[in-house]
Design a protein around this motif. Structure first.
Motif, PDB file in Angstrom:
ATOM      1  N   ILE A  23      -8.314  -3.348   3.051  1.00 26.67           N
ATOM      2  CA  ILE A  23      -7.265  -2.845   2.171  1.00 26.67           C
ATOM      3  C   ILE A  23      -6.911  -3.905   1.127  1.00 26.67           C
ATOM      4  O   ILE A  23      -6.801  -3.620  -0.067  1.00 26.67           O
ATOM      5  N   CYS A  24      -6.798  -5.126   1.613  1.00 28.11           N
ATOM      6  CA  CYS A  24      -6.443  -6.229   0.732  1.00 28.11           C
ATOM      7  C   CYS A  24      -7.495  -6.407  -0.359  1.00 28.11           C
ATOM      8  O   CYS A  24      -7.170  -6.533  -1.542  1.00 28.11           O
ATOM      9  N   GLY A  25      -8.745  -6.389   0.044  1.00 31.37           N
ATOM     10  CA  GLY A  25      -9.823  -6.544  -0.922  1.00 31.37           C
ATOM     11  C   GLY A  25      -9.840  -5.392  -1.915  1.00 31.37           C
ATOM     12  O   GLY A  25      -9.983  -5.584  -3.128  1.00 31.37           O
ATOM     13  N   SER A  26      -9.631  -4.198  -1.387  1.00 34.97           N
ATOM     14  CA  SER A  26      -9.665  -3.012  -2.227  1.00 34.97           C
ATOM     15  C   SER A  26      -8.531  -2.998  -3.253  1.00 34.97           C
ATOM     16  O   SER A  26      -8.658  -2.418  -4.326  1.00 34.97           O
ATOM     17  N   MET A  27      -7.442  -3.673  -2.920  1.00 36.07           N
ATOM     18  CA  MET A  27      -6.317  -3.733  -3.869  1.00 36.07           C
ATOM     19  C   MET A  27      -6.470  -4.948  -4.801  1.00 36.07           C
ATOM     20  O   MET A  27      -5.575  -5.233  -5.596  1.00 36.07           O
ATOM     21  N   GLY A  28      -7.559  -5.659  -4.682  1.00 36.99           N
ATOM     22  CA  GLY A  28      -7.788  -6.800  -5.556  1.00 36.99           C
ATOM     23  C   GLY A  28      -7.048  -8.053  -5.144  1.00 36.99           C
ATOM     24  O   GLY A  28      -6.675  -8.874  -5.978  1.00 36.99           O
ATOM     25  N   HIS A  29      -6.822  -8.189  -3.859  1.00 38.77           N
ATOM     26  CA  HIS A  29      -6.129  -9.369  -3.333  1.00 38.77           C
ATOM     27  C   HIS A  29      -4.852  -9.696  -4.105  1.00 38.77           C
ATOM     28  O   HIS A  29      -4.724 -10.763  -4.712  1.00 38.77           O
ATOM     29  N   PRO A  30      -3.935  -8.761  -4.078  1.00 37.29           N
ATOM     30  CA  PRO A  30      -2.662  -8.948  -4.797  1.00 37.29           C
ATOM     31  C   PRO A  30      -1.915 -10.155  -4.237  1.00 37.29           C
ATOM     32  O   PRO A  30      -2.057 -10.489  -3.063  1.00 37.29           O
ATOM     33  N   THR A  31      -1.145 -10.790  -5.080  1.00 37.07           N
ATOM     34  CA  THR A  31      -0.410 -11.977  -4.619  1.00 37.07           C
ATOM     35  C   THR A  31       1.073 -11.694  -4.468  1.00 37.07           C
ATOM     36  O   THR A  31       1.807 -12.499  -3.912  1.00 37.07           O
ATOM     37  N   VAL A  32       1.507 -10.552  -4.992  1.00 32.51           N
ATOM     38  CA  VAL A  32       2.915 -10.212  -4.855  1.00 32.51           C
ATOM     39  C   VAL A  32       3.042  -8.812  -4.287  1.00 32.51           C
ATOM     40  O   VAL A  32       2.353  -7.894  -4.736  1.00 32.51           O
ATOM     41  N   GLY A  33       3.869  -8.659  -3.278  1.00 28.88           N
ATOM     42  CA  GLY A  33       4.066  -7.350  -2.679  1.00 28.88           C
ATOM     43  C   GLY A  33       5.505  -6.912  -2.847  1.00 28.88           C
ATOM     44  O   GLY A  33       6.263  -7.556  -3.568  1.00 28.88           O
TER      45      GLY A  33
ATOM     46  N   SER B 163      -6.065   9.151   7.600  1.00 26.51           N
ATOM     47  CA  SER B 163      -7.478   8.768   7.578  1.00 26.51           C
ATOM     48  C   SER B 163      -8.029   8.827   6.163  1.00 26.51           C
ATOM     49  O   SER B 163      -8.771   7.934   5.723  1.00 26.51           O
ATOM     50  N   LEU B 164      -7.646   9.872   5.471  1.00 25.56           N
ATOM     51  CA  LEU B 164      -8.103  10.005   4.084  1.00 25.56           C
ATOM     52  C   LEU B 164      -7.581   8.836   3.257  1.00 25.56           C
ATOM     53  O   LEU B 164      -8.311   8.232   2.471  1.00 25.56           O
ATOM     54  N   MET B 165      -6.320   8.499   3.472  1.00 26.97           N
ATOM     55  CA  MET B 165      -5.723   7.382   2.730  1.00 26.97           C
ATOM     56  C   MET B 165      -6.512   6.100   2.982  1.00 26.97           C
ATOM     57  O   MET B 165      -6.913   5.413   2.042  1.00 26.97           O
ATOM     58  N   LEU B 166      -6.764   5.786   4.234  1.00 29.61           N
ATOM     59  CA  LEU B 166      -7.482   4.541   4.538  1.00 29.61           C
ATOM     60  C   LEU B 166      -8.903   4.562   3.997  1.00 29.61           C
ATOM     61  O   LEU B 166      -9.446   3.525   3.605  1.00 29.61           O
ATOM     62  N   SER B 167      -9.493   5.743   3.965  1.00 34.75           N
ATOM     63  CA  SER B 167     -10.867   5.809   3.458  1.00 34.75           C
ATOM     64  C   SER B 167     -10.906   5.449   1.967  1.00 34.75           C
ATOM     65  O   SER B 167     -11.942   5.026   1.463  1.00 34.75           O
ATOM     66  N   HIS B 168      -9.769   5.588   1.309  1.00 32.74           N
ATOM     67  CA  HIS B 168      -9.709   5.207  -0.104  1.00 32.74           C
ATOM     68  C   HIS B 168      -9.688   3.690  -0.290  1.00 32.74           C
ATOM     69  O   HIS B 168      -9.726   3.191  -1.406  1.00 32.74           O
ATOM     70  N   TYR B 169      -9.582   2.981   0.814  1.00 28.10           N
ATOM     71  CA  TYR B 169      -9.561   1.521   0.729  1.00 28.10           C
ATOM     72  C   TYR B 169     -10.832   0.928   1.307  1.00 28.10           C
ATOM     73  O   TYR B 169     -10.865  -0.213   1.754  1.00 28.10           O
TER      74      TYR B 169
ATOM     75  N   MET C 205       0.831  -1.199   0.000  1.00 29.91           N
ATOM     76  CA  MET C 205       0.000   0.000   0.000  1.00 29.91           C
ATOM     77  C   MET C 205       0.870   1.255   0.000  1.00 29.91           C
ATOM     78  O   MET C 205       0.701   2.145  -0.829  1.00 29.91           O
ATOM     79  N   LEU C 206       1.818   1.310   0.914  1.00 30.09           N
ATOM     80  CA  LEU C 206       2.662   2.518   0.989  1.00 30.09           C
ATOM     81  C   LEU C 206       3.499   2.706  -0.275  1.00 30.09           C
ATOM     82  O   LEU C 206       3.776   3.836  -0.676  1.00 30.09           O
TER      83      LEU C 206
END
Lengths: 140, 140
Positions: free
Chosen positions: A117-127, B85-91, A87-88
């Motif tokens: 967060i994971c769901g929102s990123m589409g459950h990525p498999t590689v970080g 907070s804004l960042m997390l709200s995007h997820y 994410m970062l």
DNA sequence: CAAATTGTTTGGTGCCATACCAAAGATTAG
DNA sequence: CTAATCTTTGGTATGGCACCAAACAATTTG
């Protein structure tokens, strides 16, 4: 089996479990001490705590090993680290920066937030810090 | 003027400074105690610490007020909270979830990371937790 | 304005997390 | 089987945070 909230363990204890998962099997006190840069006596005490809480099995003078519960937690902890680092990195931090930044605060991020967060990123498999598995992800 | 790393103060002390900024001017011990749900004696001790470190001016029995340095830090702390907070709200986290999640770990996120995140989001001026100002943002 | 009430501070303690050191105990190597 | 090498135990320390009781200051009130 209790629900993982992600906030059960202190930062250092999270490190212990992550390392135990990485090493697998029976791990020696000295290995842990070297990895975490702490005195062996500190390792023994922490391991004793983790053992009393059911995360590891400790055979004095022989070594430590994750319990089934401990492994489940450790897998979540590794995943949490990887998800947050990824994410970062999306905000312009390098892999190393993201990784070390996350290391400071990951212990305080809940599983429910990670699932989102994971769901929102589409459950990525590689970080950026390693492979991401979704066995511990509640929102598949 | 020293560089803010963002890691100078403990979680609770960050809360004190944020509240002092919100209230402005001379704030009484009881106000702080009520807001943070701690015993007045705890507030006095913490304020004494913050005073010795130069973040606030404390006039015993009268009240506390931010120093110029304290204000600068407090503004950063509020901003950090809002950006995260804004960042997390995007997820997919709601405002409330994002806010309470961030409250647990914000004290461990560096200013350099915040500057990156802020820049990467295009220096937003409105967050889910309040207005975002960029006076303390190094990457404008 | 003095007494009573209220607010604040001090001093004592306690807990958790983390850490180290020195000494004692167990294991392993030679 | 002794010596070297872990490992553990017990003691102690620090930082962060909290509470309580008692002392002290400020404010309200009669």
């Amino acid at each position: 089996m209790q629900e993982i909230t992600g906030l059960e363990l202190s930062p250092k204890k999270v490190e212990y479990l992550k390392f135990l998962l990485k090493k697998g099997d029976l791990v020696k006190t000295t290995d842990i001490s070297n990895e975490l840069h702490v005195d062996p006596s500190t390792t023994t005490k922490t391991i004793t705590d983790l053992s009393e809480s059911g995360y590891v099995d400790h055979v004095p003078y022989r070594g430590v090993r994750l319990t089934a519960t401990g492994r489940e937690y450790a897998e979540f902890f590794v995943n949490r680290h990887n998800i947050l680092s990824l994410m970062l990195s999306h905000y312009g931090l390098s892999s190393e920066e993201a990784c070390s930044e996350v290391s400071r605060f990951e212990a305080f991020v809940s599983k429910s937030a990670i699932d989102r967060i994971c769901g929102s990123m589409g459950h990525p498999t590689v970080g950026v810090c390693g492979k991401i598995k979704h066995s511990s992800c509640s929102s598949l």
